[in-house]
Design an enzyme around this catalytic site. Sequence first.
Site, mmCIF file in Angstrom:
data_model
loop_
_atom_site.group_PDB
_atom_site.id
_atom_site.type_symbol
_atom_site.label_atom_id
_atom_site.label_comp_id
_atom_site.label_asym_id
_atom_site.label_seq_id
_atom_site.Cartn_x
_atom_site.Cartn_y
_atom_site.Cartn_z
ATOM 1 N N ALA A 77 43.399 45.343 42.089
ATOM 2 C CA ALA A 77 41.999 44.895 42.077
ATOM 3 C C ALA A 77 41.947 43.418 41.696
ATOM 4 O O ALA A 77 42.682 42.961 40.813
ATOM 5 C CB ALA A 77 41.182 45.719 41.079
ATOM 6 N N VAL A 87 41.395 36.453 40.533
ATOM 7 C CA VAL A 87 42.388 36.827 39.517
ATOM 8 C C VAL A 87 42.556 38.347 39.516
ATOM 9 O O VAL A 87 41.653 39.095 39.892
ATOM 10 C CB VAL A 87 41.972 36.350 38.099
ATOM 11 C CG1 VAL A 87 42.033 34.840 37.998
ATOM 12 C CG2 VAL A 87 40.589 36.859 37.722
ATOM 13 N N SER A 88 43.723 38.767 39.046
ATOM 14 C CA SER A 88 44.042 40.188 39.006
ATOM 15 C C SER A 88 43.241 40.884 37.896
ATOM 16 O O SER A 88 43.184 40.416 36.768
ATOM 17 C CB SER A 88 45.547 40.322 38.746
ATOM 18 O OG SER A 88 45.829 41.621 38.335
ATOM 19 N N MET A 89 42.610 42.005 38.250
ATOM 20 C CA MET A 89 41.814 42.756 37.274
ATOM 21 C C MET A 89 42.459 44.089 36.935
ATOM 22 O O MET A 89 42.143 44.713 35.919
ATOM 23 C CB MET A 89 40.426 43.047 37.838
ATOM 24 C CG MET A 89 39.636 41.817 38.162
ATOM 25 S SD MET A 89 39.140 40.958 36.675
ATOM 26 C CE MET A 89 37.724 41.954 36.252
ATOM 27 N N MET A 238 48.611 43.049 31.401
ATOM 28 C CA MET A 238 47.444 42.176 31.461
ATOM 29 C C MET A 238 46.613 42.374 30.181
ATOM 30 O O MET A 238 46.646 43.439 29.577
ATOM 31 C CB MET A 238 46.602 42.445 32.713
ATOM 32 C CG MET A 238 46.027 43.812 32.833
ATOM 33 S SD MET A 238 45.008 43.981 34.325
ATOM 34 C CE MET A 238 46.179 43.721 35.628
#
Length: 391
Positions: A77, A87-89, A238
């Site tokens: 996502a 950006v990566s979620m 993350m």
Amino acid sequence: MTTAVDWQVRARGLVEKLTEAGVLDDPAWRDAVESVPRHVFVPTFYVQQPGGGWSATSAGSDGWLDAVYDDRPLVTALAKNAAGGRVSMSSSSQPALMLRMLAALDVRLGHRVLEIGTGTGYNAGLLAHRLGDGQVFSVDIGAGLVEAARVRLASLGYAPTLAAVHGAFGLPDQAPFDRIIATCSVPAVPWAWAEQLREGGLVLVDVKRSAHTGNLALLRRYPDRLEGRFLPKWATFMAIRDTDGAPPTLTGVTMQPEEGWRSSTQLDPQPWTAVVPWFLASSRLPQRLVFGYRGRSETGSEWATFRGDDGSWCMVRTQPDERGRREVCEGGPIGIWTQFERAHDQWDMFGRPGWDRLGLTVLPDGSHRVWLDEPDRACSWLITGGRNAAR
Ligand SMILES: C[S@@+](CC[C@H](N)C(=O)[O-])C[C@H]1O[C@@H](n2cnc3c(N)ncnc32)[C@H](O)[C@@H]1O
């Protein structure tokens, strides 16, 4: 069109790879990896391109199924941040890391497990397969992610309890838990998790502070504290977010080399070359520190940069001169490089201990103390102190 044979052969291949890698000895987890189809949880993944953009690979396209059953993390996502970049979620973590964590957490039949970071739902699927729906609870701050995970799990006949909430608060209505596993990193372990763990229960979480340095810590619940060791092998997740949207970008910190304080160093400025001393320096550094690069030279970027959320900054040349030294320039309220070098000197003095020699004690007031070898040894570092540190 993916047939049962296609994915089952690949899932067995993944089991073999993980077994060879030494992270899958338990027959119950082998059965889970063989039985829970990862491709159902990863209908699309994204790969960052050299220019900064992302390419998408979706179900049915070339390479999709091979990638899904390969031992690699897959970004699932994306969101736009304030600077306009994507950006990566969320992601499906690397299977070897997932299995290493489940083994370290010593998950057993009958345990009630809370996962922080549902993401795709794949880990919740593995847990539900092993423990049964009624024992598994998983939360994510992304409401859309939770809903998609619920649909995927239901399509396979699994129905663990899922909730779209801020994971820092745990899931108090469903406590107590025997195990808590966090698949996002936290700057400090929320005491709410300790309160929702049975005495003797375990929490496994990536504790990462300034400069995003830290590691997975496996902590046991004692009446007055959480305490345990870091896993010997470094891993990274993350960071936990406070909202369902992209995390805020750091703005307003300008580096002014002409006004900075100059020195020189023998150390490599890239934080991943020295994650332990960067972590040990945490309490003396700005709470949020963003690493980047500036300028171009023949050999790549000219400067490595750090910008803190308090206005502190520093720049360090990426390449050493002929004497092996790199120029440093720093400014703002905290001398970032000075503090890091102090922590590095101390770490040197103790023989450069790795994660296998370090442990962590977390107290109800939010203080986090890292210790060397044993908790009662005099040698320790306060990583965060006192009240309100736990969010
Ligand atoms: C590495 S992904 C999780 C992978 C997941 N366990 C799986 O099997 O697909 C990390 C997840 O943490 C979630 N997250 C970030 N901040 C959070 C928060 N405050 N509370 C709960 N989840 C959070 C992200 O939305 C993301 O889905």
